[in-house]
Motif scaffolding. Structure first.
Motif, PDB file in Angstrom:
ATOM      1  N   LYS A  29     -29.251   2.693 -71.259  1.00 21.17           N
ATOM      2  CA  LYS A  29     -29.454   1.634 -70.264  1.00 21.17           C
ATOM      3  C   LYS A  29     -30.379   2.098 -69.137  1.00 21.17           C
ATOM      4  O   LYS A  29     -31.316   1.401 -68.753  1.00 21.17           O
ATOM      5  N   THR A  30     -30.104   3.291 -68.607  1.00 27.09           N
ATOM      6  CA  THR A  30     -30.927   3.793 -67.505  1.00 27.09           C
ATOM      7  C   THR A  30     -32.347   4.080 -67.986  1.00 27.09           C
ATOM      8  O   THR A  30     -33.322   3.811 -67.276  1.00 27.09           O
ATOM      9  N   THR A  31     -32.458   4.589 -69.201  1.00 23.15           N
ATOM     10  CA  THR A  31     -33.784   4.860 -69.777  1.00 23.15           C
ATOM     11  C   THR A  31     -34.587   3.562 -69.872  1.00 23.15           C
ATOM     12  O   THR A  31     -35.772   3.519 -69.518  1.00 23.15           O
ATOM     13  N   SER A  55     -33.682   6.898 -60.847  1.00 23.18           N
ATOM     14  CA  SER A  55     -32.427   7.362 -61.433  1.00 23.18           C
ATOM     15  C   SER A  55     -31.362   6.315 -61.185  1.00 23.18           C
ATOM     16  O   SER A  55     -31.533   5.395 -60.388  1.00 23.18           O
ATOM     17  N   SER A  56     -30.275   6.468 -61.887  1.00 23.22           N
ATOM     18  CA  SER A  56     -29.224   5.463 -61.812  1.00 23.22           C
ATOM     19  C   SER A  56     -28.509   5.515 -60.466  1.00 23.22           C
ATOM     20  O   SER A  56     -28.165   6.589 -59.991  1.00 23.22           O
ATOM     21  N   PRO A  57     -28.287   4.380 -59.822  1.00 21.38           N
ATOM     22  CA  PRO A  57     -27.562   4.354 -58.552  1.00 21.38           C
ATOM     23  C   PRO A  57     -26.058   4.448 -58.782  1.00 21.38           C
ATOM     24  O   PRO A  57     -25.309   3.549 -58.402  1.00 21.38           O
ATOM     25  N   PHE A  70     -29.052  -2.141 -60.427  1.00 18.25           N
ATOM     26  CA  PHE A  70     -27.601  -1.990 -60.240  1.00 18.25           C
ATOM     27  C   PHE A  70     -27.017  -1.082 -61.310  1.00 18.25           C
ATOM     28  O   PHE A  70     -27.400  -1.165 -62.483  1.00 18.25           O
ATOM     29  N   ASP A  71     -26.103  -0.220 -60.917  1.00 16.27           N
ATOM     30  CA  ASP A  71     -25.258   0.495 -61.874  1.00 16.27           C
ATOM     31  C   ASP A  71     -23.827   0.239 -61.409  1.00 16.27           C
ATOM     32  O   ASP A  71     -23.360   0.828 -60.433  1.00 16.27           O
ATOM     33  N   LEU A  72     -23.130  -0.640 -62.109  1.00 15.69           N
ATOM     34  CA  LEU A  72     -21.822  -1.116 -61.625  1.00 15.69           C
ATOM     35  C   LEU A  72     -20.648  -0.350 -62.220  1.00 15.69           C
ATOM     36  O   LEU A  72     -19.499  -0.775 -62.111  1.00 15.69           O
ATOM     37  N   ILE A 117     -29.364  -4.798 -64.341  1.00 16.64           N
ATOM     38  CA  ILE A 117     -27.952  -4.484 -64.131  1.00 16.64           C
ATOM     39  C   ILE A 117     -27.355  -3.671 -65.266  1.00 16.64           C
ATOM     40  O   ILE A 117     -27.306  -4.143 -66.416  1.00 16.64           O
ATOM     41  N   GLU A 118     -26.915  -2.454 -64.954  1.00 13.47           N
ATOM     42  CA  GLU A 118     -26.130  -1.669 -65.917  1.00 13.47           C
ATOM     43  C   GLU A 118     -24.656  -2.006 -65.696  1.00 13.47           C
ATOM     44  O   GLU A 118     -24.226  -2.199 -64.579  1.00 13.47           O
ATOM     45  N   TRP A 119     -23.889  -2.043 -66.757  1.00 11.76           N
ATOM     46  CA  TRP A 119     -22.482  -2.446 -66.736  1.00 11.76           C
ATOM     47  C   TRP A 119     -22.303  -3.867 -66.189  1.00 11.76           C
ATOM     48  O   TRP A 119     -21.472  -4.134 -65.316  1.00 11.76           O
TER      49      TRP A 119
HETATM   50 MG    MG Z   1     -26.878   4.555 -66.808  1.00  7.22          MG
END
Ligand code: MG
Ligand code: ADP
Length: 134
Positions: free
Chosen positions: A36-38, A56-58, A75-77, A103-105
């Motif tokens: 997801k982050t990639t 990078s992922s928050p 977003f990284d939830l 949005i991740e998660w």
């Molecule tokens: Mg991630």
């Protein structure tokens, strides 16, 4: 789409992300390590010209903002405690202000996702491979 390494996922995300219009919301689905982050890196770097190594992922801040011609919210939830927190942090406002939200998660706030959300599924596939469905 099958990608065999992280670079290929990022490249695919760049091409796909290029066409996103301000106001778009992108939900990235997939387990930990799915990519997801990639994928987010490719899209954000393409849209804002930020070097990918600076993205990078928050994980702890829940949201990172990138400014270019328009705002991009990443977003990284994973660590979001409740949907109420999402509201109290004022995050819902970003869905409606002509920026682009990635949005991740997204499952954490699925009830807030508008019907025109782009859903991207990332899955492990064989060794090192990832299956991406947009
Ligand atoms: Mg991630
Ligand atoms: P997530 O955000 O879903 O937890 P990340 O993008 O942070 O996932 O991590 C994915 C990891 O898997 C990275 O270490 C990356 O190098 C590796 N990887 C291996 N193959 C791929 C691929 N085809 N696509 C994306 N990442 C891959």
């Amino acid at each position: 789409m099958i990608t065999l390494n992280a670079q290929a996922t990022e490249t695919f995300a760049r091409k796909w992300g290029k066409t996103l219009q301000p106001g778009a919301i992108v939900a990235l689905h997939g387990e930990l390590g799915a990519g997801k982050t990639t994928f987010a890196k490719g899209v954000i770097s393409e849209l804002t010209r930020t070097p990918p190594q600076q993205i990078s992922s928050p994980t702890f801040t829940l949201m990172n903002l990138y400014e270019s011609d328009f705002s991009v919210y990443h977003f990284d939830l994973y660590r979001l405690k409740s949907t109420d927190d999402f509201i109290h942090l004022g995050f819902l406002d970003f869905f409606d202000n002509n920026g682009i939200c990635i949005i991740e998660w997204p499952e954490k706030i699925s009830s807030f996702l508008p019907p025109n959300t782009f859903h991207v599924q990332l899955q492990h596939f064989d060794q090192g491979g990832r299956k991406i469905h947009v």
